[in-house]
Scaffold this motif. Structure first.
Motif, PDB file in Angstrom:
ATOM      1  N   PHE A  23     -44.248  45.271  86.542  1.00  0.00           N
ATOM      2  CA  PHE A  23     -43.409  46.112  87.391  1.00  0.00           C
ATOM      3  C   PHE A  23     -42.528  45.239  88.281  1.00  0.00           C
ATOM      4  O   PHE A  23     -42.765  45.099  89.480  1.00  0.00           O
ATOM      5  N   LEU A  24     -41.517  44.629  87.672  1.00  0.00           N
ATOM      6  CA  LEU A  24     -40.558  43.843  88.432  1.00  0.00           C
ATOM      7  C   LEU A  24     -39.717  44.773  89.305  1.00  0.00           C
ATOM      8  O   LEU A  24     -39.711  45.995  89.106  1.00  0.00           O
ATOM      9  N   PRO A  25     -39.003  44.233  90.296  1.00  0.00           N
ATOM     10  CA  PRO A  25     -38.154  45.098  91.115  1.00  0.00           C
ATOM     11  C   PRO A  25     -37.227  45.963  90.259  1.00  0.00           C
ATOM     12  O   PRO A  25     -36.685  45.510  89.244  1.00  0.00           O
ATOM     13  N   THR A  26     -37.054  47.209  90.680  1.00  0.00           N
ATOM     14  CA  THR A  26     -36.335  48.224  89.916  1.00  0.00           C
ATOM     15  C   THR A  26     -34.914  48.376  90.446  1.00  0.00           C
ATOM     16  O   THR A  26     -34.691  48.367  91.659  1.00  0.00           O
ATOM     17  N   LEU A  27     -33.951  48.528  89.544  1.00  0.00           N
ATOM     18  CA  LEU A  27     -32.564  48.723  89.950  1.00  0.00           C
ATOM     19  C   LEU A  27     -32.452  49.821  91.004  1.00  0.00           C
ATOM     20  O   LEU A  27     -33.072  50.886  90.878  1.00  0.00           O
ATOM     21  N   ALA A  28     -31.626  49.568  92.012  1.00  0.00           N
ATOM     22  CA  ALA A  28     -31.499  50.493  93.138  1.00  0.00           C
ATOM     23  C   ALA A  28     -30.488  51.591  92.827  1.00  0.00           C
ATOM     24  O   ALA A  28     -29.487  51.784  93.535  1.00  0.00           O
ATOM     25  N   LYS A  29     -30.731  52.305  91.741  1.00  0.00           N
ATOM     26  CA  LYS A  29     -29.933  53.459  91.360  1.00  0.00           C
ATOM     27  C   LYS A  29     -30.796  54.327  90.463  1.00  0.00           C
ATOM     28  O   LYS A  29     -31.813  53.857  89.931  1.00  0.00           O
ATOM     29  N   SER A  88     -35.007  49.592 104.528  1.00  0.00           N
ATOM     30  CA  SER A  88     -34.225  49.070 103.407  1.00  0.00           C
ATOM     31  C   SER A  88     -34.131  47.551 103.464  1.00  0.00           C
ATOM     32  O   SER A  88     -34.037  46.889 102.426  1.00  0.00           O
ATOM     33  N   SER A  89     -34.154  46.972 104.659  1.00  0.00           N
ATOM     34  CA  SER A  89     -34.105  45.513 104.777  1.00  0.00           C
ATOM     35  C   SER A  89     -35.358  44.853 104.213  1.00  0.00           C
ATOM     36  O   SER A  89     -35.353  43.654 103.911  1.00  0.00           O
ATOM     37  N   VAL A  90     -36.423  45.629 104.055  1.00  0.00           N
ATOM     38  CA  VAL A  90     -37.676  45.141 103.479  1.00  0.00           C
ATOM     39  C   VAL A  90     -37.778  45.487 101.996  1.00  0.00           C
ATOM     40  O   VAL A  90     -38.160  44.649 101.174  1.00  0.00           O
ATOM     41  N   MET A  91     -37.419  46.707 101.635  1.00  0.00           N
ATOM     42  CA  MET A  91     -37.649  47.186 100.272  1.00  0.00           C
ATOM     43  C   MET A  91     -36.531  46.833  99.300  1.00  0.00           C
ATOM     44  O   MET A  91     -36.736  46.848  98.086  1.00  0.00           O
ATOM     45  N   ASN A  92     -35.330  46.526  99.791  1.00  0.00           N
ATOM     46  CA  ASN A  92     -34.214  46.169  98.915  1.00  0.00           C
ATOM     47  C   ASN A  92     -34.174  44.651  98.754  1.00  0.00           C
ATOM     48  O   ASN A  92     -34.054  43.914  99.740  1.00  0.00           O
ATOM     49  N   GLY A 138     -38.180  42.009 101.550  1.00  0.00           N
ATOM     50  CA  GLY A 138     -37.348  41.445 102.604  1.00  0.00           C
ATOM     51  C   GLY A 138     -38.114  41.384 103.913  1.00  0.00           C
ATOM     52  O   GLY A 138     -39.346  41.318 103.932  1.00  0.00           O
ATOM     53  N   THR A 139     -37.381  41.445 105.006  1.00  0.00           N
ATOM     54  CA  THR A 139     -38.022  41.421 106.320  1.00  0.00           C
ATOM     55  C   THR A 139     -37.052  41.970 107.347  1.00  0.00           C
ATOM     56  O   THR A 139     -35.840  42.014 107.115  1.00  0.00           O
ATOM     57  N   ALA A 140     -37.567  42.400 108.470  1.00  0.00           N
ATOM     58  CA  ALA A 140     -36.742  42.979 109.533  1.00  0.00           C
ATOM     59  C   ALA A 140     -36.649  42.016 110.704  1.00  0.00           C
ATOM     60  O   ALA A 140     -37.605  41.306 111.032  1.00  0.00           O
ATOM     61  N   TYR A 141     -35.483  42.004 111.329  1.00  0.00           N
ATOM     62  CA  TYR A 141     -35.249  41.186 112.521  1.00  0.00           C
ATOM     63  C   TYR A 141     -34.758  42.080 113.659  1.00  0.00           C
ATOM     64  O   TYR A 141     -33.698  41.858 114.221  1.00  0.00           O
ATOM     65  N   GLU A 157     -28.326  41.417  91.566  1.00  0.00           N
ATOM     66  CA  GLU A 157     -28.512  42.858  91.471  1.00  0.00           C
ATOM     67  C   GLU A 157     -29.313  43.334  92.678  1.00  0.00           C
ATOM     68  O   GLU A 157     -30.248  42.660  93.114  1.00  0.00           O
ATOM     69  N   GLU A 158     -28.952  44.490  93.207  1.00  0.00           N
ATOM     70  CA  GLU A 158     -29.753  45.093  94.269  1.00  0.00           C
ATOM     71  C   GLU A 158     -30.880  45.886  93.622  1.00  0.00           C
ATOM     72  O   GLU A 158     -30.646  46.744  92.771  1.00  0.00           O
ATOM     73  N   ARG A 159     -32.096  45.597  94.034  1.00  0.00           N
ATOM     74  CA  ARG A 159     -33.260  46.247  93.438  1.00  0.00           C
ATOM     75  C   ARG A 159     -34.239  46.696  94.518  1.00  0.00           C
ATOM     76  O   ARG A 159     -34.181  46.237  95.653  1.00  0.00           O
ATOM     77  N   HIS A 160     -35.127  47.600  94.127  1.00  0.00           N
ATOM     78  CA  HIS A 160     -36.197  48.061  95.007  1.00  0.00           C
ATOM     79  C   HIS A 160     -37.489  47.346  94.637  1.00  0.00           C
ATOM     80  O   HIS A 160     -37.891  47.336  93.468  1.00  0.00           O
ATOM     81  N   SER A 161     -38.133  46.759  95.622  1.00  0.00           N
ATOM     82  CA  SER A 161     -39.416  46.105  95.380  1.00  0.00           C
ATOM     83  C   SER A 161     -40.522  47.145  95.249  1.00  0.00           C
ATOM     84  O   SER A 161     -40.487  48.188  95.911  1.00  0.00           O
TER      85      SER A 161
END
Length: 265
Positions: free
Chosen positions: A68-74, A250-254, A234-237, A48-52
């Motif tokens: 407060f686990l990661p929340t669904l990204a919708k 989004s690469s960090v928060m998703n 996540g992390t950014a490159y 599932e895609e979620r928001h941290s």
């Protein structure tokens, strides 16, 4: 939503945070069949895609441990599986396991669980006051340098220790594992690679999957296990000039997430 009030007290609880794992990398690896072991516990649609709730380990885990686990990204609201009780909560539902304590490890300990933390990244290393805060929420906590971010076989060693912990007692367990392998540096999971990037990030995830049978075999020897496996951030490159985390990309928060209920005969 799972009926957590029927699960807590009747099942072991396992949380695995795959530190720094990006949603996009995780889901693409799933669809391309690169996670044959972890996927044995996953739904057919993958992660599932979620928001941290946090952009780095320390902040995110404080939120996780209070429910407060990661929340669904919708759009929500999205009822939570676990929740520390507080007035006005809009995401506490009848099936939510609510508790009076500030954190889930404390609540489960008072409910008769053996709570055990197997640390990975520096915020769990118990070498400083800061690195002792999160492990200190558990009855038992451990960290070794060989479980840290610079170790090439950290996940194997962490899962071996987790299997030992589960075999030590028939008491209900809340076992938490912070898997460090995907966190930078991860270039050592590709031959002749000197710089971290998306491909080495993905290679680190494949490495974690290759060691997962160690833990899976141990779980099959328990009677009933509820588990949640997810990224903390996540992390950014190099996206938009950013590297690393502690930013709002989004690469960090998703982050990727799945949970499972394993019932063994």
């Amino acid at each position: 939503m799972r009926e957590m009030n029927k699960i807590v007290g009747d099942s072991d609880i396992l949380w695995i945070t795959l530190d720094t794992l990006r949603w996009d990398v995780a889901q693409d690896a799933f669809w391309k069949g690169e996670l044959p072991n972890i996927s044995k516990l996953m739904p057919s649609t993958g992660w599932e895609e979620r928001h941290s709730p946090g952009s780095f380990t320390y902040a995110a885990h404080h939120a996780f441990f209070s429910g407060f686990l990661p929340t669904l990204a919708k759009p929500g609201p999205h009822p939570r599986l676990f929740a520390a009780r507080f007035p006005g909560s809009e995401t506490t539902a009848p099936n939510t396991f609510t508790f009076e304590e500030a954190t889930l490890p404390e609540a489960l300990s008072k409910s008769g669980y053996r709570t055990h933390c197997i640390g990975g990244v520096g915020f769990f290393n118990k070498q400083t006051a800061l690195g002792s805060v999160l492990p200190g929420l558990f009855d038992e906590s451990e960290w070794k340098p060989s479980w840290g971010v610079t170790s090439r076989n950290s996940a194997q060693l962490q899962f071996e220790r987790a299997a030992e912990v589960l075999a030590e007692s028939d008491a209900p367990h809340f076992l938490f594992i912070n898997v460090s392998a995907i966190h930078q540096p991860n270039c050592h999971y590709l031959p002749d690679c000197q710089t971290d990037g998306l491909e080495s990030h993905r290679a680190a995830l494949r490495y974690v999957d290759s060691t997962f049978p160690i833990l899976l075999d141990a779980l099959k020897r328990r009677s009933r296990v509820f588990g949640a496996v997810f990224g903390d951030h996540g992390t950014a490159y190099g996206e938009d000039g950013f590297y690393g985390h502690r930013n709002g990309l989004s690469s960090v928060m998703n982050v990727p997430y799945f949970d499972f209920l394993l019932e063994n005969s």
